[in-house]
Design an enzyme around this catalytic site. Structure first.
Site, mmCIF file in Angstrom:
data_model
loop_
_atom_site.group_PDB
_atom_site.id
_atom_site.type_symbol
_atom_site.label_atom_id
_atom_site.label_comp_id
_atom_site.label_asym_id
_atom_site.label_seq_id
_atom_site.Cartn_x
_atom_site.Cartn_y
_atom_site.Cartn_z
ATOM 1 N N GLU A 44 0.975 -1.250 0.043
ATOM 2 C CA GLU A 44 -0.078 0.070 0.037
ATOM 3 C C GLU A 44 0.741 1.213 0.063
ATOM 4 O O GLU A 44 1.792 1.471 0.795
ATOM 5 C CB GLU A 44 -0.948 -0.030 1.286
ATOM 6 C CG GLU A 44 -1.852 1.383 1.130
ATOM 7 C CD GLU A 44 -2.901 0.833 2.233
ATOM 8 O OE1 GLU A 44 -2.969 1.543 3.248
ATOM 9 O OE2 GLU A 44 -4.199 0.270 1.804
ATOM 10 N N LYS A 46 0.656 5.338 0.866
ATOM 11 C CA LYS A 46 -0.143 6.221 1.374
ATOM 12 C C LYS A 46 0.907 7.119 1.800
ATOM 13 O O LYS A 46 1.797 6.968 2.301
ATOM 14 C CB LYS A 46 -1.113 5.914 2.432
ATOM 15 C CG LYS A 46 -0.316 4.922 3.518
ATOM 16 C CD LYS A 46 -1.314 4.277 4.455
ATOM 17 C CE LYS A 46 -0.573 3.626 5.619
ATOM 18 N NZ LYS A 46 -1.736 2.740 6.344
ATOM 19 N N LYS A 104 -7.880 1.884 -2.695
ATOM 20 C CA LYS A 104 -8.257 1.988 -1.283
ATOM 21 C C LYS A 104 -9.189 3.570 -1.072
ATOM 22 O O LYS A 104 -8.375 4.512 -1.120
ATOM 23 C CB LYS A 104 -6.785 1.857 -0.578
ATOM 24 C CG LYS A 104 -7.150 1.264 0.659
ATOM 25 C CD LYS A 104 -7.503 -0.081 0.653
ATOM 26 C CE LYS A 104 -7.076 -0.707 2.083
ATOM 27 N NZ LYS A 104 -6.754 -0.180 3.053
ATOM 28 N N GLU A 153 -13.640 -5.942 2.843
ATOM 29 C CA GLU A 153 -13.137 -6.183 4.029
ATOM 30 C C GLU A 153 -14.127 -5.898 5.193
ATOM 31 O O GLU A 153 -15.220 -5.460 5.136
ATOM 32 C CB GLU A 153 -11.967 -5.037 4.354
ATOM 33 C CG GLU A 153 -12.277 -3.820 4.831
ATOM 34 C CD GLU A 153 -11.026 -2.870 5.216
ATOM 35 O OE1 GLU A 153 -10.085 -3.064 4.397
ATOM 36 O OE2 GLU A 153 -11.347 -2.003 5.908
ATOM 37 N N ASN A 174 -9.699 -6.707 8.344
ATOM 38 C CA ASN A 174 -8.966 -5.741 8.706
ATOM 39 C C ASN A 174 -8.883 -5.651 10.275
ATOM 40 O O ASN A 174 -9.715 -5.854 11.016
ATOM 41 C CB ASN A 174 -9.714 -4.383 8.606
ATOM 42 C CG ASN A 174 -8.567 -3.106 8.521
ATOM 43 O OD1 ASN A 174 -7.704 -3.462 9.161
ATOM 44 N ND2 ASN A 174 -8.807 -2.220 7.732
ATOM 45 N N GLU A 204 -4.990 -7.673 6.854
ATOM 46 C CA GLU A 204 -4.783 -6.197 6.821
ATOM 47 C C GLU A 204 -4.259 -5.715 7.892
ATOM 48 O O GLU A 204 -5.054 -5.854 8.669
ATOM 49 C CB GLU A 204 -5.962 -5.392 5.981
ATOM 50 C CG GLU A 204 -6.625 -6.013 4.738
ATOM 51 C CD GLU A 204 -7.780 -5.390 4.173
ATOM 52 O OE1 GLU A 204 -8.084 -4.164 4.705
ATOM 53 O OE2 GLU A 204 -8.813 -6.089 3.857
ATOM 54 N N SER A 205 -3.481 -4.776 7.921
ATOM 55 C CA SER A 205 -3.188 -3.709 8.945
ATOM 56 C C SER A 205 -2.507 -3.942 9.987
ATOM 57 O O SER A 205 -2.571 -5.008 10.457
ATOM 58 C CB SER A 205 -4.621 -3.190 9.614
ATOM 59 O OG SER A 205 -5.207 -2.081 8.492
HETATM 60 O O1 LIG Z 1 -4.620 3.645 8.987
HETATM 61 C C1 LIG Z 1 -5.507 4.145 9.406
HETATM 62 O O2 LIG Z 1 -5.158 5.029 10.388
HETATM 63 C C2 LIG Z 1 -6.820 4.190 9.096
HETATM 64 C C3 LIG Z 1 -7.825 4.995 9.640
HETATM 65 C C4 LIG Z 1 -9.293 4.941 9.365
HETATM 66 C C5 LIG Z 1 -9.616 4.274 8.343
HETATM 67 C C6 LIG Z 1 -8.647 3.476 7.480
HETATM 68 C C7 LIG Z 1 -7.178 3.446 7.970
HETATM 69 N N1 LIG Z 1 -6.445 2.756 7.247
HETATM 70 C C8 LIG Z 1 -6.779 1.735 5.896
HETATM 71 C C9 LIG Z 1 -6.055 0.714 6.161
HETATM 72 O O3 LIG Z 1 -6.821 -0.294 6.441
HETATM 73 C C10 LIG Z 1 -4.687 0.505 6.248
HETATM 74 O O4 LIG Z 1 -4.074 1.854 5.428
HETATM 75 C C11 LIG Z 1 -3.939 -0.757 5.250
HETATM 76 O O5 LIG Z 1 -4.869 -2.044 6.194
HETATM 77 C C12 LIG Z 1 -2.668 -0.831 5.459
HETATM 78 O O6 LIG Z 1 -2.386 -0.825 7.120
HETATM 79 P P1 LIG Z 1 -0.885 -0.639 7.734
HETATM 80 O O7 LIG Z 1 -0.113 -1.761 7.102
HETATM 81 O O8 LIG Z 1 -0.981 -0.662 9.213
HETATM 82 O O9 LIG Z 1 -0.243 0.631 7.324
#
Ligand SMILES: O=C(O)c1ccccc1NCC(=O)[C@H](O)[C@H](O)COP(=O)(O)O
Length: 245
Positions: A44, A46, A104, A153, A174, A204-205
């Site tokens: 990803e 961002k 996204k 998701e 997520n 994810e995340s």
């Molecule tokens: O990441 C955030 O702060 C967030 C807040 C509100 C809605 C969505 C958000 N993130 C989107 C995502 O799901 C993540 O960008 C994506 O899963 C990647 O996560 P990471 O590897 O922890 O950056």
């Protein structure tokens, strides 16, 4: 709550609607299947996020993707402009890599799906926690008419009734609760719920060098990773080494 604000602001979003596609759609499902690294990595891009991430290390999208393109199965591009400083033109510009592009965003209309197609998206995100079943079904079917796949998701398993498991769908769990922005991991439990749909599963995340060996990543077909890949090195090699058996 931030996500409610984002969906509300969708009504005044300026969307690209002229055709900027340079190629036919690509399948993320196929790319995950053929990925040499298992599970396949969706990297990803961002610039920032509400949970406090600021992209300082890899803020040149081309340098970033040039560095990792051989190792990843797909790209995820945050296009939400207010809380992520996203830009739809980022997606337009990375079509040249011929990797499936996940748009996204916090999609809540067919116009946003059409725009995702026009900027070169191959897959778009729908969030089961915030959309109702009928909208999800409508959007998935509209995506299929554009030959697009959908990453549907979920975080709150109480919303599992919102899942519409059509053949163009990948299911994502997520780990982040988008209401509290906190990581609340139920990845084992989520797998047990989601595997019954017989669709590719994406975790994810919050996946990082520090926790990846403790997560059940081999149960998933894909890993969606942003912060840890944008912040440093080493995670791709650790996943590729397969030390999670
Ligand atoms: O990441 C955030 O702060 C967030 C807040 C509100 C809605 C969505 C958000 N993130 C989107 C995502 O799901 C993540 O960008 C994506 O899963 C990647 O996560 P990471 O590897 O922890 O950056």
């Amino acid at each position: 709550m931030i996500v409610d604000d984002i969906y509300r602001e969708n009504y005044s979003r300026e969307l690209i609607m002229d055709n900027k596609r340079i190629r036919n759609t690509l399948s993320l499902k196929d790319s995950l299947k053929s990925s040499k690294i298992k599970p396949g990595i969706i990297a990803e891009y961002k610039r920032k996020s509400p949970s406090g991430f600021n992209n300082i290390v890899n803020n040149d999208i081309f340098k970033y993707y040039n560095k990792i393109k051989e190792s990843v199965a797909g790209f995820s591009i945050l296009t939400e402009p207010h809380y992520f400083n996203g830009n739809q033109l980022d997606a337009v510009s990375v079509q040249c890599y011929s990797k499936p592009i996940l748009i996204k965003d916090f999609i809540s209309s067919t116009d946003m799906i059409k725009s995702s197609y026009m900027i070169g998206g191959d897959v778009f995100l729908l969030i089961a926690d915030f959309l109702d079943y009928n909208k999800i079904r409508e959007f998935i079917r509209y995506g299929a008419s554009l030959n697009m796949e959908v990453l549907l998701e979920i975080h709150d398993m109480k919303k599992i009734g919102n899942i519409y498991p059509d053949e163009n769908v990948l299911l994502g769990y997520n780990r982040r609760n988008l209401e509290t922005l906190k990581i609340e991991d139920e990845s084992e439990n989520a797998y047990d719920f989601l595997k019954k749909f017989g669709l590719p599963l994406v975790l994810e995340s919050g996946i990082s060098l520090e926790n990846v060996e403790a997560l059940p990543i081999k149960k998933y077909d894909g890993l969606l990773i942003g912060t840890a890949l944008l912040s440093g090195e080493g995670l791709i090699n650790k996943i590729a080494s397969g030390k999670n058996d």
